[in-house]
Design an enzyme around this catalytic site. Structure first.
Site, PDB file in Angstrom:
ATOM      1  N   HIS A  32      -3.958   5.846   9.139  1.00  0.00           N
ATOM      2  CA  HIS A  32      -4.568   7.182   9.287  1.00  0.00           C
ATOM      3  C   HIS A  32      -4.007   7.942  10.495  1.00  0.00           C
ATOM      4  O   HIS A  32      -4.710   8.738  11.112  1.00  0.00           O
ATOM      5  CB  HIS A  32      -6.101   7.089   9.369  1.00  0.00           C
ATOM      6  CG  HIS A  32      -6.729   6.792   8.035  1.00  0.00           C
ATOM      7  ND1 HIS A  32      -7.336   7.744   7.261  1.00  0.00           N
ATOM      8  CD2 HIS A  32      -6.801   5.635   7.321  1.00  0.00           C
ATOM      9  CE1 HIS A  32      -7.783   7.186   6.134  1.00  0.00           C
ATOM     10  NE2 HIS A  32      -7.462   5.905   6.142  1.00  0.00           N
ATOM     11  N   ASP A  34      -0.939   9.597  10.099  1.00  0.00           N
ATOM     12  CA  ASP A  34       0.003  10.641   9.637  1.00  0.00           C
ATOM     13  C   ASP A  34      -0.585  12.045   9.752  1.00  0.00           C
ATOM     14  O   ASP A  34       0.048  12.948  10.285  1.00  0.00           O
ATOM     15  CB  ASP A  34       0.556  10.343   8.225  1.00  0.00           C
ATOM     16  CG  ASP A  34      -0.483  10.267   7.124  1.00  0.00           C
ATOM     17  OD1 ASP A  34      -1.697  10.213   7.431  1.00  0.00           O
ATOM     18  OD2 ASP A  34      -0.084  10.252   5.930  1.00  0.00           O
ATOM     19  N   SER A 124       1.269   4.691  -6.019  1.00  0.00           N
ATOM     20  CA  SER A 124       1.846   4.921  -7.346  1.00  0.00           C
ATOM     21  C   SER A 124       1.877   6.414  -7.667  1.00  0.00           C
ATOM     22  O   SER A 124       2.812   6.892  -8.312  1.00  0.00           O
ATOM     23  CB  SER A 124       1.050   4.164  -8.413  1.00  0.00           C
ATOM     24  OG  SER A 124      -0.310   4.526  -8.342  1.00  0.00           O
ATOM     25  N   SER A 125       0.893   7.164  -7.204  1.00  0.00           N
ATOM     26  CA  SER A 125       0.889   8.594  -7.528  1.00  0.00           C
ATOM     27  C   SER A 125       2.024   9.312  -6.796  1.00  0.00           C
ATOM     28  O   SER A 125       2.723  10.142  -7.381  1.00  0.00           O
ATOM     29  CB  SER A 125      -0.461   9.234  -7.226  1.00  0.00           C
ATOM     30  OG  SER A 125      -0.879   8.933  -5.929  1.00  0.00           O
ATOM     31  N   GLU A 157      -1.543  16.554  -3.989  1.00  0.00           N
ATOM     32  CA  GLU A 157      -2.806  15.878  -3.626  1.00  0.00           C
ATOM     33  C   GLU A 157      -3.766  16.860  -2.960  1.00  0.00           C
ATOM     34  O   GLU A 157      -4.945  16.914  -3.292  1.00  0.00           O
ATOM     35  CB  GLU A 157      -2.535  14.717  -2.653  1.00  0.00           C
ATOM     36  CG  GLU A 157      -1.447  13.738  -3.091  1.00  0.00           C
ATOM     37  CD  GLU A 157      -1.881  12.806  -4.212  1.00  0.00           C
ATOM     38  OE1 GLU A 157      -3.097  12.586  -4.374  1.00  0.00           O
ATOM     39  OE2 GLU A 157      -0.992  12.301  -4.942  1.00  0.00           O
ATOM     40  N   ASP A 169       2.891   8.858   2.182  1.00  0.00           N
ATOM     41  CA  ASP A 169       3.246   8.181   0.930  1.00  0.00           C
ATOM     42  C   ASP A 169       4.540   8.733   0.337  1.00  0.00           C
ATOM     43  O   ASP A 169       5.468   7.987   0.033  1.00  0.00           O
ATOM     44  CB  ASP A 169       2.090   8.314  -0.076  1.00  0.00           C
ATOM     45  CG  ASP A 169       0.767   7.859   0.523  1.00  0.00           C
ATOM     46  OD1 ASP A 169       0.803   7.179   1.560  1.00  0.00           O
ATOM     47  OD2 ASP A 169      -0.291   8.184  -0.039  1.00  0.00           O
TER      48      ASP A 169
END
Ligand code: GLA
Length: 387
Positions: A32, A34, A124-125, A157, A169
């Protein structure tokens, strides 16, 4: 990729023109941090999401997911509508984000395949967003930097799906390097350097298989806590913009400016930034034991300060601590369930993972999924040879 091309051709009776591969990622350290413009150690993994497509006339798009066999359809006229419930939402979201950046959307038939475990904390997203973004922009000759493509994925997102995630990510999927842990700065949005694990070590990934139902809102609330803490600390330390600007000593000295909860949230983030810097030094000096201990410390801080651990994640870490083969372990990614990463000797990794799996099943009745992860290359797209 060749297999996916063949499946595409058999299904759509045409050949795809461009393809891209984008890996999942592991957050190694820097939890947490980023969205607080801090530092992270992360890596791309060997498991990828592959995406191939061919443009078609009209406005109707079809996406075939060869992992589960579903076919998804959407129309370019509906991109702004509410996101659908299936995986095409990542692709539609990406089209929206690219369009905002000047990309001319067009209809296509696409095929995808993925080995990145779903909703486990391995992104994965993000892998799907990056793979489809790379393939579509590559084909169209649309110039976009890797950092901006990562931001477009984050935009999916944030703007389309309502999850206030940071850039980690998509960034890790794009900037990962083979055999390397990348050290990144999320203020300047760049890779500061790469670190190799000493030869003979690997990460075993053990999925707790349990997720809170409110993961998305929990995540957004943590982010708000961090922002609130940063705002109050800025009043004490003028010039401090985010928690990244606060040292552990400064936080202790300004403790009274924060509520008890804000203090613990800030302590986690400030501590994680500090641990990333320490870890980089330890890895450079080949101190694998010291590095491993930082992983355990990070998990403790998640459990006590950030409260993004769960009983199942804590059980996995306790099992890890009791096993001599493990040098360090922690939850990885957003938390509130999902995966744990375990630093072990590569040749002991499979046996270790089986031991943990067995013990975890004994204690919780849950059958964990395990993976041994290699540090993989970053995403890449290319024109496909025409049959
Ligand atoms: C999720 C988010 C990332 C990052 C991590 C926690 O994976 O998508 O942006 O905030 O949680 O470090």
């Amino acid at each position: 990729m060749q297999q996916l091309v063949e499946k595409f051709e058999a299904y759509f009776k045409m050949s795809p023109v461009w393809g891209a591969k984008a890996p999942g990622r592991l957050e190694v350290l820097g939890n947490h941090t980023d969205y607080n413009e801090g530092f992270v150690l992360s890596c791309a993994v060997g498991q990828t999401t592959d995406f191939v497509f061919a443009p078609v006339d009209g406005t109707g798009c079809t996406v075939k997911d060869f992992r589960d066999g579903t076919e998804m359809n959407f129309d370019l006229a509906d991109l702004d509508k509410k996101p659908p419930r299936n995986g095409s939402k990542y692709i539609i979201g990406m089209l929206n984000e690219l369009r905002k950046r000047g990309f001319k959307v067009f209809a296509f038939k696409a095929g995808l395949e993925s080995k990145v475990p779903l909703s486990a904390g391995m992104s994965s997203s993000a892998a799907l967003e990056v793979a489809c973004g790379l393939a579509l922009t590559g084909y169209a000759g649309f110039e976009i930097s890797k950092a901006d493509l990562a931001r477009a994925g984050q935009g999916v997102e944030n703007n389309f799906l309502g999850l206030k995630t940071g850039l980690l990510d998509q960034f890790s999927s794009l900037f990962g390097e083979k055999e390397s842990i990348i050290e990144s700065d999320f203020r300047t949005v760049e890779v500061l350097g790469t670190h190799a694990l000493p030869p003979g070590y690997a990460f075993a990934v053990i999925n707790s298989m349990k997720k809170h139902t409110l993961v998305d809102s929990d995540y957004n609330v943590r982010r708000e806590d961090c922002e609130k803490a940063a705002e109050k600390l800025a009043a004490v330390y003028p010039g401090a913009k985010t928690l990244r600007d606060i040292s552990p000593e400064q936080l202790e000295n300004a403790k009274n400016a924060l509520t008890e909860r804000e203090y613990r949230r800030a302590k986690h983030v400030v501590g994680e930034c500090f641990r990333v810097k320490q870890a980089a030094k330890l890895l450079a000096g080949g101190d694998i034991a010291g590095f491993g201990q930082l992983l355990f410390d990070s998990h403790d801080s998640s459990r006590m300060n950030f409260e993004n651990s769960t009983a199942e994640l804590d059980t996995l870490i306790e099992i890890a601590k009791a096993d001599e083969a493990c040098l360090g372990a922690r939850l990885s990614g957003g938390g509130f369930g999902g995966i744990t990463i375990h630093l072990v000797k590569a040749d002991e990794a499979a046996a270790y993972a089986e031991r943990v799996k067995k013990e975890y099943a004994g204690q919780t009745g849950i059958e964990a999924e395990v993976f041994i992860c290699s540090l993989g290359a970053g995403a890449r797209g290319n024109k496909l040879p025409q049959a």
